[in-house]
Design a protein around this motif. Sequence first.
Motif: not given
Length: 136
Positions: A100-107, A115-117
């Motif tokens: 599973m692909w995941i990426s993380t952001f912050a506001d 974002l994730m599959n």
Amino acid sequence: MNFSGLLIGSENPERLKDYYTKLFGKPTWDEGGYFGWQLGTGAMTVGPHDQVKGKNTAPGRIIWNIATADVKKEFEKLKAAGATVVKEPYQMGEAPGEQMWISTFADPDNNYFQLMNPMEMPTEADRPVADAAARS
């Protein structure tokens, strides 16, 4: 029941409105100091909250997710739009076909989103009979 969305409270909702507008476009609604974006079947809303002050000091406590079949492609779009990257795309899972692909952001308030599959969640019919009896 159906989970329909989330509300992010902020001391400075205008700053979050500007940030999320760069990422997701013009808000779907903008009324009474609250701004919202329809993202698929769910919605994300930002607004003022009297119990929220400053930046989030525990951003990993609640992380909201956006499902996408192509995490890398959407990651590049959000990054190019000015998203604050916490973690570049990475894979979870070790067995073939289970990655599973995941990426993380912050506001700007230091709230995390990813974002994730898409994940397949078990339905009531998928659960063993013993589990169903225990919930009755």
